[in-house]
Design a protein around this motif. Sequence first.
Motif, PDB file in Angstrom:
ATOM      1  N   TYR A 244       0.816  -1.218   0.000  1.00 37.22           N
ATOM      2  CA  TYR A 244       0.000   0.000   0.000  1.00 37.22           C
ATOM      3  C   TYR A 244       0.853   1.273   0.000  1.00 37.22           C
ATOM      4  O   TYR A 244       1.941   1.316   0.588  1.00 37.22           O
ATOM      5  CB  TYR A 244      -0.900   0.029   1.227  1.00 37.22           C
ATOM      6  CG  TYR A 244      -2.015  -0.989   1.192  1.00 37.22           C
ATOM      7  CD1 TYR A 244      -3.234  -0.693   0.574  1.00 37.22           C
ATOM      8  CD2 TYR A 244      -1.848  -2.237   1.787  1.00 37.22           C
ATOM      9  CE1 TYR A 244      -4.267  -1.629   0.556  1.00 37.22           C
ATOM     10  CE2 TYR A 244      -2.882  -3.180   1.765  1.00 37.22           C
ATOM     11  CZ  TYR A 244      -4.072  -2.877   1.143  1.00 37.22           C
ATOM     12  OH  TYR A 244      -5.093  -3.800   1.118  1.00 37.22           O
ATOM     13  N   GLY A 245       0.309   2.319  -0.643  1.00 38.76           N
ATOM     14  CA  GLY A 245       0.933   3.631  -0.612  1.00 38.76           C
ATOM     15  C   GLY A 245       0.291   4.511   0.448  1.00 38.76           C
ATOM     16  O   GLY A 245      -0.697   4.136   1.090  1.00 38.76           O
ATOM     17  N   ALA A 246       0.843   5.711   0.621  1.00 41.60           N
ATOM     18  CA  ALA A 246       0.431   6.589   1.721  1.00 41.60           C
ATOM     19  C   ALA A 246      -0.934   7.248   1.516  1.00 41.60           C
ATOM     20  O   ALA A 246      -1.420   7.938   2.415  1.00 41.60           O
ATOM     21  CB  ALA A 246       1.490   7.670   1.939  1.00 41.60           C
ATOM     22  N   LYS A 247      -1.554   7.023   0.356  1.00 36.28           N
ATOM     23  CA  LYS A 247      -2.908   7.562   0.157  1.00 36.28           C
ATOM     24  C   LYS A 247      -3.968   6.467   0.203  1.00 36.28           C
ATOM     25  O   LYS A 247      -5.059   6.612  -0.352  1.00 36.28           O
ATOM     26  CB  LYS A 247      -2.989   8.322  -1.167  1.00 36.28           C
ATOM     27  CG  LYS A 247      -2.376   9.732  -1.113  1.00 36.28           C
ATOM     28  CD  LYS A 247      -2.725  10.546  -2.347  1.00 36.28           C
ATOM     29  CE  LYS A 247      -2.261  11.994  -2.207  1.00 36.28           C
ATOM     30  NZ  LYS A 247      -2.633  12.822  -3.381  1.00 36.28           N
ATOM     31  N   TYR A 248      -3.656   5.379   0.902  1.00 40.86           N
ATOM     32  CA  TYR A 248      -4.613   4.271   0.987  1.00 40.86           C
ATOM     33  C   TYR A 248      -5.911   4.692   1.685  1.00 40.86           C
ATOM     34  O   TYR A 248      -6.979   4.110   1.466  1.00 40.86           O
ATOM     35  CB  TYR A 248      -3.997   3.069   1.702  1.00 40.86           C
ATOM     36  CG  TYR A 248      -3.656   3.285   3.167  1.00 40.86           C
ATOM     37  CD1 TYR A 248      -4.633   3.259   4.163  1.00 40.86           C
ATOM     38  CD2 TYR A 248      -2.336   3.486   3.556  1.00 40.86           C
ATOM     39  CE1 TYR A 248      -4.312   3.436   5.503  1.00 40.86           C
ATOM     40  CE2 TYR A 248      -2.003   3.666   4.896  1.00 40.86           C
ATOM     41  CZ  TYR A 248      -2.995   3.642   5.865  1.00 40.86           C
ATOM     42  OH  TYR A 248      -2.678   3.832   7.190  1.00 40.86           O
ATOM     43  N   PHE A 249      -5.839   5.739   2.488  1.00 45.42           N
ATOM     44  CA  PHE A 249      -7.028   6.202   3.220  1.00 45.42           C
ATOM     45  C   PHE A 249      -8.113   6.710   2.277  1.00 45.42           C
ATOM     46  O   PHE A 249      -9.305   6.723   2.620  1.00 45.42           O
ATOM     47  CB  PHE A 249      -6.640   7.313   4.208  1.00 45.42           C
ATOM     48  CG  PHE A 249      -6.018   8.514   3.557  1.00 45.42           C
ATOM     49  CD1 PHE A 249      -6.799   9.575   3.126  1.00 45.42           C
ATOM     50  CD2 PHE A 249      -4.643   8.588   3.368  1.00 45.42           C
ATOM     51  CE1 PHE A 249      -6.242  10.681   2.507  1.00 45.42           C
ATOM     52  CE2 PHE A 249      -4.064   9.699   2.756  1.00 45.42           C
ATOM     53  CZ  PHE A 249      -4.862  10.741   2.322  1.00 45.42           C
ATOM     54  N   GLN A 250      -7.704   7.130   1.068  1.00 43.99           N
ATOM     55  CA  GLN A 250      -8.695   7.638   0.114  1.00 43.99           C
ATOM     56  C   GLN A 250      -9.654   6.545  -0.353  1.00 43.99           C
ATOM     57  O   GLN A 250     -10.762   6.830  -0.805  1.00 43.99           O
ATOM     58  CB  GLN A 250      -7.983   8.268  -1.092  1.00 43.99           C
ATOM     59  CG  GLN A 250      -7.261   9.569  -0.777  1.00 43.99           C
ATOM     60  CD  GLN A 250      -6.642  10.211  -2.000  1.00 43.99           C
ATOM     61  OE1 GLN A 250      -6.349   9.543  -2.990  1.00 43.99           O
ATOM     62  NE2 GLN A 250      -6.423  11.518  -1.930  1.00 43.99           N
ATOM     63  N   ASP A 251      -9.200   5.299  -0.235  1.00 48.91           N
ATOM     64  CA  ASP A 251     -10.055   4.175  -0.630  1.00 48.91           C
ATOM     65  C   ASP A 251     -10.807   3.596   0.561  1.00 48.91           C
ATOM     66  O   ASP A 251     -11.500   2.573   0.428  1.00 48.91           O
ATOM     67  CB  ASP A 251      -9.206   3.064  -1.269  1.00 48.91           C
ATOM     68  CG  ASP A 251      -8.479   3.552  -2.510  1.00 48.91           C
ATOM     69  OD1 ASP A 251      -9.059   4.377  -3.243  1.00 48.91           O
ATOM     70  OD2 ASP A 251      -7.327   3.117  -2.733  1.00 48.91           O
ATOM     71  N   GLY A 252     -10.649   4.249   1.722  1.00 49.50           N
ATOM     72  CA  GLY A 252     -11.322   3.765   2.913  1.00 49.50           C
ATOM     73  C   GLY A 252     -10.684   2.521   3.516  1.00 49.50           C
ATOM     74  O   GLY A 252     -11.304   1.812   4.323  1.00 49.50           O
ATOM     75  N   THR A 253      -9.442   2.234   3.138  1.00 52.76           N
ATOM     76  CA  THR A 253      -8.744   1.050   3.656  1.00 52.76           C
ATOM     77  C   THR A 253      -8.346   1.270   5.111  1.00 52.76           C
ATOM     78  O   THR A 253      -7.868   2.339   5.487  1.00 52.76           O
ATOM     79  CB  THR A 253      -7.488   0.748   2.815  1.00 52.76           C
ATOM     80  OG1 THR A 253      -7.864   0.666   1.438  1.00 52.76           O
ATOM     81  CG2 THR A 253      -6.856  -0.567   3.241  1.00 52.76           C
ATOM     82  N   ASP A 254      -8.522   0.251   5.912  1.00 52.92           N
ATOM     83  CA  ASP A 254      -8.259   0.325   7.351  1.00 52.92           C
ATOM     84  C   ASP A 254      -6.753   0.333   7.646  1.00 52.92           C
ATOM     85  O   ASP A 254      -5.976  -0.374   6.992  1.00 52.92           O
ATOM     86  CB  ASP A 254      -8.908  -0.873   8.041  1.00 52.92           C
ATOM     87  CG  ASP A 254      -8.671  -0.864   9.538  1.00 52.92           C
ATOM     88  OD1 ASP A 254      -9.235  -0.005  10.239  1.00 52.92           O
ATOM     89  OD2 ASP A 254      -7.896  -1.735  10.016  1.00 52.92           O
ATOM     90  N   ASP A 255      -6.354   1.143   8.633  1.00 49.31           N
ATOM     91  CA  ASP A 255      -4.945   1.218   9.030  1.00 49.31           C
ATOM     92  C   ASP A 255      -4.388  -0.148   9.412  1.00 49.31           C
ATOM     93  O   ASP A 255      -3.258  -0.512   9.049  1.00 49.31           O
ATOM     94  CB  ASP A 255      -4.768   2.174  10.223  1.00 49.31           C
ATOM     95  CG  ASP A 255      -4.960   3.630   9.848  1.00 49.31           C
ATOM     96  OD1 ASP A 255      -4.867   3.953   8.655  1.00 49.31           O
ATOM     97  OD2 ASP A 255      -5.202   4.452  10.755  1.00 49.31           O
TER      98      ASP A 255
END
Length: 350
Positions: A244-255
Amino acid sequence: MNQLTPFARFLIMLAILGAIFFGGKYILENTGFGKNLMSKSAEQKSETDTKAPEEGPANESSATATGSSSSSSSSDNEASASTSSSFSYVAPEPINGKLKGVVELGASGFNSFIVRIDKSKNWKLEKAEFGNSLVTENMATDDDIRAGLKQYIGKMLDFGVSGRDIHFVVSSGAVKAEVTQKIVKNLKALNYFVNTVTPEQEGAYGLKCVLPQDFEDEAFVTDIGSGNTKISWKNGGVSSFETYGAKYFQDGTDDGKVYNDVKTKCAEIPSMKRKTCFIIGGVPFSMAKQVREGKERYTILKAPKDYKMDDAKGKAGVNIYKAIKDATGCDQFIFDWDANFTIGFLLNLP
């Protein structure tokens, strides 16, 4: 006198001696001569008494000095320990190198690099420009893209780079974005070819640029990009993987999901390669900026827990960094201020 008994004579002698004793004492205490003599004697005693205490403080001072020296030595040791944790490697300078330019079309914008490279592939960064764009957010028009690219090209030409030595590389993270085709189309309109790379290629280019030859047996390379993270190491050839890259949060992926994926994949890194990690990318750049001293090329990052990032991308990047750190137990993560995987692309050219 001859008629006195021996006992009487003895008493008279005692009386005479007593008179001499007390008379002498009176003279010493009440005449100038006596006072001077006593004063002199007192001064001599005082000097004797003074010398003894002075030796005590001198030794104490010496002990203090020794303690100070020990403290200083301890301080020096601490400084040495701190210094030993710094990275003093100096990259070889290119000899009679040629200027080449490359523009990275990344998931977060355009970055450009002008590098001097010699025949032995020694290189030196001469100029770098970092810029954000709205390309991947679908908020850039064709005119925006073309204007930005022309600006980068013009600056490189002005610096002395030949037009044929200017290259464009689309990062593996940006390739995934649909709007990348806008970039490719506009570059073709400017008669430039666009090089696309796979995550494996990008990892190999990053390693070629970042990993010094002296560290090939003990280190691995991490590139935390916005779209993906590439980790690579030398193993005869080059081994690498993507996560994963550092913008994974944009896809709603969990930490937690990202942390576990990164940690699991890091098991592939050979144990002997885990002493040092050379790290690049946008979030590592932000982390290194917090601790950089002067204009050093290499900065050792702090532990993940020491970084408090305000933005979502920064927090996500630290989560990835923590997973790598926890999985490998790596001693030190070294950020290279001059490196970028696209420079590795240039180094790979004939």
